[in-house]
Design an enzyme around this catalytic site. Structure first.
Site, PDB file in Angstrom:
ATOM      1  N   HIS A  88      71.215  55.800  27.475  1.00  0.00           N
ATOM      2  CA  HIS A  88      70.048  55.553  28.329  1.00  0.00           C
ATOM      3  C   HIS A  88      70.168  56.215  29.690  1.00  0.00           C
ATOM      4  O   HIS A  88      69.421  55.876  30.618  1.00  0.00           O
ATOM      5  CB  HIS A  88      69.833  54.046  28.489  1.00  0.00           C
ATOM      6  CG  HIS A  88      69.511  53.365  27.193  1.00  0.00           C
ATOM      7  ND1 HIS A  88      69.821  52.054  26.940  1.00  0.00           N
ATOM      8  CD2 HIS A  88      68.922  53.827  26.063  1.00  0.00           C
ATOM      9  CE1 HIS A  88      69.423  51.723  25.718  1.00  0.00           C
ATOM     10  NE2 HIS A  88      68.886  52.798  25.162  1.00  0.00           N
ATOM     11  N   CYS A  96      64.632  65.151  39.898  1.00  0.00           N
ATOM     12  CA  CYS A  96      63.286  65.435  40.395  1.00  0.00           C
ATOM     13  C   CYS A  96      62.366  65.651  39.203  1.00  0.00           C
ATOM     14  O   CYS A  96      62.642  66.504  38.349  1.00  0.00           O
ATOM     15  CB  CYS A  96      63.280  66.665  41.293  1.00  0.00           C
ATOM     16  SG  CYS A  96      61.606  67.128  41.853  1.00  0.00           S
ATOM     17  N   CYS A 186      62.246  64.975  46.841  1.00  0.00           N
ATOM     18  CA  CYS A 186      63.174  66.058  46.494  1.00  0.00           C
ATOM     19  C   CYS A 186      63.309  67.074  47.627  1.00  0.00           C
ATOM     20  O   CYS A 186      62.311  67.680  48.042  1.00  0.00           O
ATOM     21  CB  CYS A 186      62.689  66.749  45.224  1.00  0.00           C
ATOM     22  SG  CYS A 186      63.721  68.155  44.709  1.00  0.00           S
ATOM     23  N   CYS A 189      62.406  71.040  46.230  1.00  0.00           N
ATOM     24  CA  CYS A 189      61.018  71.505  46.160  1.00  0.00           C
ATOM     25  C   CYS A 189      60.157  70.859  47.245  1.00  0.00           C
ATOM     26  O   CYS A 189      58.941  71.001  47.243  1.00  0.00           O
ATOM     27  CB  CYS A 189      60.424  71.244  44.773  1.00  0.00           C
ATOM     28  SG  CYS A 189      60.281  69.505  44.300  1.00  0.00           S
ATOM     29  N   ILE A 255      79.624  38.053  21.161  1.00  0.00           N
ATOM     30  CA  ILE A 255      79.326  36.626  21.056  1.00  0.00           C
ATOM     31  C   ILE A 255      77.845  36.457  20.748  1.00  0.00           C
ATOM     32  O   ILE A 255      76.994  37.031  21.432  1.00  0.00           O
ATOM     33  CB  ILE A 255      79.704  35.896  22.352  1.00  0.00           C
ATOM     34  CG1 ILE A 255      81.226  35.894  22.519  1.00  0.00           C
ATOM     35  CG2 ILE A 255      79.176  34.463  22.344  1.00  0.00           C
ATOM     36  CD1 ILE A 255      81.717  35.217  23.767  1.00  0.00           C
TER      37      ILE A 255
END
Length: 283
Positions: A88, A96, A186, A189, A255
């Site tokens: 993930h 960005c 960012c 850019c 568990i």
């Protein structure tokens, strides 16, 4: 399940990427909460289960680690970067969404500090009170109108305990729309939308990561599930494919019930930090 409170829900991909003023407020909320929690989250240390897995890996008993976690604790425990696939993604990187530049999360933390000069105390620690939100930390508005009863005691206890930290590192802060806070953009850019390099709720895994994880599963002789209920389909599918296509032996150390219990050849209901060090000692 249950790691997030019932009051404050994790940010979804759709909410984070939303356009207009609502999207601006959503990203502001995320970054305030992430900024507040990053120092303690990034300073977390691996537990004995992480360390044992790294030792088993170095000894050749485990091949690839595929983790659902985004905290990089497997790396800290001693597993090499190439030997850990972060299914993930990781909060330790920020991407960005406009120019695709990737930044270390620590660099973005420094950027936020520069953009919000009042966010630090004199000793360099993060002073959320300087942003005007200290009173909203960790407080759940329950039991209204009950005076000094149980609801009031819960609110006092929450204030004393400080902010609750969620599994992805952010802390629970209310009323962020009232806070003066400049959301990071960012630098490459000059204005692009910065997002942690993780798969938010409501988003899909990148295809190349899905393909890579399934390739490992389809050639596995065995698969060890550690500390997961496998409720997320992307994780359960790996066990399913390993069992059905590779004939892998399935071991589960968790568990409680998991989605793959019917596929398990062996299951132990123990904490990984208790059991896995014993396995290492027995090698």
């Amino acid at each position: 399940r249950g790691a997030y409170s019932a009051v404050l829900k994790p940010m979804t991909h759709q909410d984070f990427m939303r356009t207009g003023s609502e999207g601006v407020q959503n990203r502001k909320k995320y970054w305030i909460r992430s900024f507040a929690g990053w120092s303690s989250f990034s300073g977390m240390e691996p537990n004995s289960g992480h360390v044992a897995l790294a030792q088993l890996q170095r000894a050749g008993y485990i091949g690839q680690i595929i983790t659902q976690n985004v905290d990089r604790l497997h790396h800290k425990a001693g597993s090499s970067e190439v030997a850990v696939l972060e299914l993930h993604g990781t909060t330790h990187q920020v991407r960005c969404m406009d120019c695709d530049t990737v930044y270390p999360r620590d660099d973005v933390q420094s950027l936020i500090v520069r953009m919000n000069g009042g966010a630090l105390n004199e000793d360099g620690t993060i002073g959320l009170g300087n942003l005007g939100i200290a009173a909203t930390l960790g407080v759940t508005e329950t039991g209204k109108g009950d005076g000094a009863g149980s609801g009031e005691r819960r609110r006092r206890a929450a204030r004393a305990a400080g902010p609750r930290q969620n599994p992805d590192g952010d802390v629970e802060i209310r009323d962020t729309e009232k806070v003066e806070f400049r959301t990071p953009v960012c630098p490459a850019c000059r204005g692009g939308l910065l997002k942690p390099d993780v798969v938010f709720f409501g988003d899909s895994l990148p295809k190349e990561r899905t393909d890579e994880s399934l390739a490992f599963a389809k050639r596995a002789a065995g698969i060890l599930v550690v500390g997961s209920s496998l409720q997320v389909m992307s994780a359960f599918r790996l066990v399913q494919q390993a069992k059905e296509l590779a004939g892998a032996e399935v071991f589960i150390v968790t568990i409680g019930e998991t989605r793959a219990d019917a596929l398990a050849d062996h299951k132990v209901s123990k904490l990984a930090g208790e059991l896995l060090p014993l396995v290492v000692d027995a090698m």
